[in-house]
Scaffold this active site. Structure first.
Site, PDB file in Angstrom:
ATOM      1  N   THR A 212       0.809  -1.208  -0.053  1.00  0.00           N
ATOM      2  CA  THR A 212       0.120  -0.143   0.006  1.00  0.00           C
ATOM      3  C   THR A 212       0.828   1.140  -0.111  1.00  0.00           C
ATOM      4  O   THR A 212       0.632   2.145  -0.864  1.00  0.00           O
ATOM      5  CB  THR A 212      -1.082   0.152   1.192  1.00  0.00           C
ATOM      6  OG1 THR A 212      -1.680  -1.304   1.114  1.00  0.00           O
ATOM      7  CG2 THR A 212      -1.762   1.110   1.158  1.00  0.00           C
ATOM      8  N   VAL A 213       1.974   1.189   0.772  1.00  0.00           N
ATOM      9  CA  VAL A 213       2.597   2.424   1.014  1.00  0.00           C
ATOM     10  C   VAL A 213       3.417   2.771  -0.188  1.00  0.00           C
ATOM     11  O   VAL A 213       3.661   3.656  -0.889  1.00  0.00           O
ATOM     12  CB  VAL A 213       3.451   2.508   2.520  1.00  0.00           C
ATOM     13  CG1 VAL A 213       4.293   3.734   2.311  1.00  0.00           C
ATOM     14  CG2 VAL A 213       2.549   2.595   3.542  1.00  0.00           C
TER      15      VAL A 213
ATOM     16  N   LYS B 246       8.649   1.386  11.905  1.00  0.00           N
ATOM     17  CA  LYS B 246       8.818   1.634  13.149  1.00  0.00           C
ATOM     18  C   LYS B 246       9.575   0.334  14.099  1.00  0.00           C
ATOM     19  O   LYS B 246      10.018   0.597  15.195  1.00  0.00           O
ATOM     20  CB  LYS B 246       7.703   2.607  13.778  1.00  0.00           C
ATOM     21  CG  LYS B 246       6.507   1.806  13.652  1.00  0.00           C
ATOM     22  CD  LYS B 246       5.557   2.519  12.770  1.00  0.00           C
ATOM     23  CE  LYS B 246       4.498   1.701  12.271  1.00  0.00           C
ATOM     24  NZ  LYS B 246       3.916   2.051  10.981  1.00  0.00           N
TER      25      LYS B 246
ATOM     26  N   GLU C  23      -6.369  -3.905  11.972  1.00  0.00           N
ATOM     27  CA  GLU C  23      -6.093  -5.075  11.228  1.00  0.00           C
ATOM     28  C   GLU C  23      -7.070  -6.384  11.592  1.00  0.00           C
ATOM     29  O   GLU C  23      -7.810  -6.179  12.997  1.00  0.00           O
ATOM     30  CB  GLU C  23      -4.625  -5.545  11.643  1.00  0.00           C
ATOM     31  CG  GLU C  23      -3.513  -4.701  11.405  1.00  0.00           C
ATOM     32  CD  GLU C  23      -3.179  -4.622  10.051  1.00  0.00           C
ATOM     33  OE1 GLU C  23      -3.094  -5.512   9.379  1.00  0.00           O
ATOM     34  OE2 GLU C  23      -2.420  -3.762   9.600  1.00  0.00           O
TER      35      GLU C  23
ATOM     36  N   LYS D 134       6.658   3.982  18.222  1.00  0.00           N
ATOM     37  CA  LYS D 134       6.786   5.428  17.698  1.00  0.00           C
ATOM     38  C   LYS D 134       7.256   6.476  18.897  1.00  0.00           C
ATOM     39  O   LYS D 134       8.240   7.324  18.411  1.00  0.00           O
ATOM     40  CB  LYS D 134       5.265   5.921  17.299  1.00  0.00           C
ATOM     41  CG  LYS D 134       4.847   5.288  16.241  1.00  0.00           C
ATOM     42  CD  LYS D 134       3.478   5.351  15.631  1.00  0.00           C
ATOM     43  CE  LYS D 134       2.994   4.657  14.156  1.00  0.00           C
ATOM     44  NZ  LYS D 134       1.707   4.717  14.270  1.00  0.00           N
TER      45      LYS D 134
ATOM     46  N   GLY E 228      -1.972   5.851   6.009  1.00  0.00           N
ATOM     47  CA  GLY E 228      -2.659   5.980   4.721  1.00  0.00           C
ATOM     48  C   GLY E 228      -1.691   6.082   3.655  1.00  0.00           C
ATOM     49  O   GLY E 228      -0.628   6.554   4.059  1.00  0.00           O
TER      50      GLY E 228
HETATM   51  N1  HSE Z   1      -1.316   1.170  12.385  1.00  0.00           N
HETATM   52  C1  HSE Z   1      -0.915   2.511  12.564  1.00  0.00           C
HETATM   53  C2  HSE Z   1      -2.240   3.376  13.068  1.00  0.00           C
HETATM   54  C3  HSE Z   1      -0.668   3.152  11.218  1.00  0.00           C
HETATM   55  O1  HSE Z   1      -3.036   2.771  13.309  1.00  0.00           O
HETATM   56  O2  HSE Z   1      -1.995   4.639  13.567  1.00  0.00           O
HETATM   57  C4  HSE Z   1       0.689   2.948  10.723  1.00  0.00           C
HETATM   58  O3  HSE Z   1       1.777   3.405  11.675  1.00  0.00           O
END
Ligand code: HSE
Length: 435
Positions: free
Chosen positions: A13-14, A105, A190, A205, A302
């Protein structure tokens, strides 16, 4: 015009978002950089899937080595995610003198020390803007914009999935399960949502941001983590009544010789801008000694927002290559010799105001028993709410406390939960005071 060649590992996707954004913005990027950024190769194991973007099929390969060993490729984009073989690909790329851009990350939080050491030894660049906050340029902000200031704390909503769920619970009165289902239906969460809802993603993060802000290695297993799955609609309603909103916050604060770093659902005052960041949006507040509080808000995930962050890194590296100043910025913002191992403050010692929700029998003496135990552990109550009586079942009794030491709260709750007037394990949340 000169060309800078890039290779992409991971056409998901990215990756497809980066291809699309480069196609869309290639001209303006070339005008800003003075060179064309061009894909030389794209590697993925699945070459059949339609990604909704047009690429010259001759540059597709299933073999990442063709990128890692290609002398024309200046920058390798690792957008496959996961630990293996992403780690091996990145290390091999560095060894071969490639500059790296990654959004990974989890990998940086776990193997960052090894990867940054390899980058620094080899003198290549690594960009990881897309690893935190999607399209929000928070890493660049810390490394450059706030470089002249002492960062005192970082507080943020860095997981869009959890924020989406909490917002649904708050705005529409849904319970956790229904809100999670909705997040899954819309593709935010997910099928196995553990990583997002239990705080792992936020912990990765904040570990990356704290490393940059405080110039320290962060052992990821020392970052305290608590998720949102035990929050009930009752807690959301009580929070509202008390003038708060519940947010999954990632927090890093310098505390003298130690670092307070943690992820947990937090009651944030409704008047605080972070409390009003809803849906899948991310927000990161950086508090500096000189600058005060600065808030960065935007799309935390996204394909297109993330591709903007990836391309920002590619451009930074390309500009360095073109003007022969490749290592203008230390990879971790601080010079390698100044990176420390600041001890992480044990959770037991953390102090915060607390929200406590008891499920107690509605009979004389209940409040005095609870408050007696709290008092004996040096915990001072600041407010109490008791809802109407439900026949036969216990009543929720909610208290907020003044600032108290975590260890004392834990011990007091252990004692209170043993009382025969208490029907269920007491639920607690920390409040953030904005300092
Ligand atoms: N899964 C992460 C979120 C996005 O829900 O913010 C990717 O870092």
């Amino acid at each position: 015009m000169k060309s800078i060649y890039i290779g992409l590992i991971g056409f998901g996707t990215v990756g497809a978002g980066v291809v699309k954004t480069l196609q869309m913005n290639g001209d303006i990027i070339a005008k800003r950089v003075g060179a064309e950024i061009r894909f030389k190769r794209i590697a993925d194991l699945d070459l059949g899937r339609d990604r909704g973007v047009q690429v010259d099929r001759s540059i597709l390969t299933t073999n990442a080595e063709e990128i890692l060993n290609d002398p024309d490729i200046n920058i390798v984009l690792e957008l496959m995610g996961g630990y293996h073989p992403a780690r091996e690909f990145i290390l091999k790329g560095i060894e071969n003198g490639k500059n790296i851009v990654t959004a990974n990350k989890a990998l940086l939080a776990k193997h960052g020390d090894e990867i940054f050491a390899a980058v620094e030894k080899k003198g290549v660049c690594i960009g990881f803007e897309a690893s935190v906050g999607g399209g929000i340029p928070v890493i660049r902000a810390i490394k450059e914009g706030f470089a002249g200031d002492e960062i005192l704390s970082i507080r943020g909503i860095v997981n869009g999935t959890a924020n989406f769920i909490l917002s649904k619970m708050s705005d529409e009165g849904r319970d956790f399960k229904a809100a999670l289902k909705e997040a899954q239906r819309l593709g935010y969460a997910e099928a196995d949502p553990t990583f997002d809802i239990e705080g792992h993603d936020s912990a990765h993060k904040i570990a990356i941001l704290a490393m940059l802000a405080f110039g320290t290695e962060i052992p990821i297993d020392k970052v305290y983590m608590e998720g949102i799955s035990r929050i009930t609609s009752e807690d959301i309603a009580f929070a509202r009544q008390l003038g708060y909103r519940i947010k999954l916050l990632a927090i890093a604060k310098g505390c003298g010789d130690s670092l307070d770093i943690r992820v947990h659902p937090t009651m944030v005052q409704a008047s605080n801008p972070i409390a009003n960041v809803n849906g899948a949006t991310n927000a990161i507040e950086i508090h500096g000694r000189a600058v005060g509080a600065a808030l960065l808000v935007g799309e935390g995930a996204g394909a297109l927002p993330t591709s903007s962050a990836v391309l920002g890194d590619v451009i930074e590296i390309a500009r360095g290559i073109l003007c022969g100043a490749k290592n203008r910025l230390p990879a971790r913002s601080w010079l390698r010799e100044n990176i420390q191992k600041i001890p992480i403050r044990p959770m037991d010692e953390v102090e915060s105001e607390c929200y406590l929700r008891f499920k107690a029998l509605d009979k004389p003496g209940v409040l005095s028993k609870i408050s007696g135990i709290l008092g004996s552990h040096n915990i001072s109550i600041s407010s109490v709410i008791q809802k109407e009586r439900h026949k036969g079942s216990g009543v929720p009794v909610v208290m907020t406390t003044h600032s108290a030491v975590e260890k004392n709260i834990r011990k007091a709750l252990e004692e209170i939960d043993k009382l025969d007037i208490i029907q269920k394990e007491t639920f607690s949340l920390r409040l953030e005071d904005g300092k």
